[in-house]
Design an enzyme around this catalytic site. Structure first.
Site, mmCIF file in Angstrom:
data_model
loop_
_atom_site.group_PDB
_atom_site.id
_atom_site.type_symbol
_atom_site.label_atom_id
_atom_site.label_comp_id
_atom_site.label_asym_id
_atom_site.label_seq_id
_atom_site.Cartn_x
_atom_site.Cartn_y
_atom_site.Cartn_z
ATOM 1 N N SER A 168 0.841 -1.189 0.000
ATOM 2 C CA SER A 168 0.000 0.000 0.000
ATOM 3 C C SER A 168 0.888 1.256 0.000
ATOM 4 C CB SER A 168 -0.949 -0.037 1.205
ATOM 5 O OG SER A 168 -1.927 0.959 1.120
ATOM 6 N N ARG A 238 -12.012 6.482 9.832
ATOM 7 C CA ARG A 238 -11.598 5.076 9.818
ATOM 8 C C ARG A 238 -12.662 4.195 9.176
ATOM 9 N NH1 ARG A 238 -7.460 1.710 9.283
ATOM 10 N NH2 ARG A 238 -7.635 -0.189 10.533
ATOM 11 N N ASP A 333 -8.787 -6.309 -4.919
ATOM 12 C CA ASP A 333 -8.402 -5.012 -4.355
ATOM 13 C C ASP A 333 -8.922 -3.909 -5.265
ATOM 14 O OD1 ASP A 333 -7.211 -2.750 -3.317
ATOM 15 O OD2 ASP A 333 -5.154 -3.509 -3.444
ATOM 16 N N HIS A 366 -8.063 -5.053 -0.482
ATOM 17 C CA HIS A 366 -6.778 -4.393 -0.277
ATOM 18 C C HIS A 366 -6.018 -4.966 0.916
ATOM 19 C CE1 HIS A 366 -3.822 -1.263 -0.667
ATOM 20 N NE2 HIS A 366 -4.047 -0.816 0.557
ATOM 21 N N ASP A 367 -6.732 -5.321 1.964
ATOM 22 C CA ASP A 367 -6.078 -5.836 3.168
ATOM 23 C C ASP A 367 -5.420 -7.198 2.975
ATOM 24 O OD1 ASP A 367 -6.328 -3.746 4.887
ATOM 25 O OD2 ASP A 367 -7.966 -4.583 6.078
#
Length: 393
Positions: A168, A238, A333, A366-367
């Site tokens: 990232s 968040r 992602d 993405h994680d």
């Protein structure tokens, strides 16, 4: 700065898996020489928090720099003696026998300037005022971080990294290393990243920042003096970010449309499990992260664009790189889609630079770069095996 002693892990006070780096202790490195920032200002007398794992070999050729993403830190692997639950954010990647094997490599994690985990940032005391920097802390960029990281390498006597690696935002730092210090890394490993943010990604960051800036407890960034914290804004920021880190497939599998309770209550309180999850993540984040740091880091994300100085031509921008590259993306992602990684790969191939590329079919969005998918870890392990063979580690 003063001489740096190579730290060793503290003795384990409790049982840990054999592939753990064990109980670790961070060190604070102080730099008196001013660091010139991209915005034209300078910062002097700053600290960087650093953790290391493994042993630096005699010719200092086995060092690997791991660059962190938005809300991570120098604590890449292992645990602390006084907090066993605080496991390093990439502990599944770094350790004895793991893909980045600390039996062979000396791994460095650095907390970037502007962060809130011990390095100099908005929460630190401004020597000119004796009060926290707050909103007066200068805007920093990826390039500023890399220049600061290079000073850490100098302090350890490392003239060339075996690899600079990041996922990232960490991947952006790895790319910047390949451009700013092309002769100081053999390999550049870029995971779930992008050569620049899309307009959509900048928009997500702006909405998150707006949530913080509009919180009544923000006080223009000087909330420390008021004894408050803009938790409401941080919480929303968040929640927005977390949605972009997960894939639709992953969210459907984890939550679907499952209700929090058995019956619909016809209210605006939490009704669905996914709402409960997002609120939990937001609340947790707001307790430990700093709002000014969030503003700084998301803006650094926005500004990163190495092609800008080359008329938007990424191929021209990447011409100065000398490192071999591994670029990896994840099919689900959508924050930094595989197409963005392929832009970087194309620019490298156009310059006839050595590059390996893998798009991994993982459902976690993405994680996924933080998780231990076997295909992903096998890829990393094989690549580091190759590096180890090159340097005789």
């Amino acid at each position: 700065m003063t001489d740096v002693a190579l730290p060793t892990a503290a003795p384990a006070a409790f049982d840990l898996p054999p592939d753990s780096v064990g109980v670790v202790a961070p060190q604070r490195m102080h730099f008196a020489e001013p660091l010139k920032l991209r915005n034209g200002s300078s910062i002097a007398g700053y600290d960087l928090m650093v953790e290391t794992y493994g042993t630096l070999n005699a010719d200092r050729s086995n060092a690997v720099l791991v660059c962190h993403a938005l809300n991570a830190s120098h604590h890449v692997a292992g645990v602390y003696a006084d907090d066993r639950r605080n496991v390093g954010w990439w502990d599944n990647m770094v350790g004895p026998g793991k893909p980045l094997d600390t039996n062979r490599f000396f791994v460095i994690g650095i907390n970037n300037l502007g962060s809130c985990f011990g390095s100099t940032g908005p929460m630190s005391l401004n020597p000119a005022t004796g009060a926290p920097y707050g909103a007066a802390f200068p805007v920093v960029t990826v390039e500023d971080w890399v220049n600061a990281q290079a000073r850490v390498a100098d302090a350890f006597g490392i003239t060339q990294f075996a690899a600079v690696m990041g996922g990232s935002l960490g991947g952006m730092q790895a790319v910047a290393w390949s451009l700013m210090y092309p002769d100081r890394l053999r390999h550049c490993i870029v995971i779930a990243s992008t050569p620049k943010l899309s307009a959509q990604n900048i928009a997500f960051n702006e909405v998150a920042r707006s949530a913080i800036l509009s919180d009544p407890d923000f006080h223009g960034g000087n909330y420390y003096a008021h004894g408050v914290k803009p938790k409401r804004g941080l919480r929303v920021a968040r929640m927005i970010g977390h949605i972009t880190y997960l894939s639709d497939e992953d969210m459907a599998e984890k939550f679907g449309r499952e209700l929090k309770s058995e019956d619909i209550r016809f209210s605006f309180d939490v009704e669905f499990q996914v709402e409960s999850y997002l609120r939990y993540q937001g609340d947790k984040f707001a307790e430990y992260f700093d709002a000014n740091t969030y503003l700084l880091i998301t803006r650094a994300l926005d500004y990163f664009d190495p092609a800008l100085a080359h008329g938007g031509d990424l191929t021209r921008a990447m011409a100065q790189t000398q490192a071999s590259f591994l670029v990896a993306s994840f099919g689900t992602d959508w924050r930094f889609a595989p197409s963005r990684s392929r832009e970087l790969v194309k620019a490298l191939l156009d310059n006839k630079r050595p590059v390996s590329y893998a798009e991994i079919d993982a459902p976690h969005g993405h994680d996924a770069f933080l998780l231990d998918d076997p295909r992903y870890h096998n890829l990393m392990r094989a690549y580091y095996d190759r590096i180890a063979e090159e340097i005789g580690a």
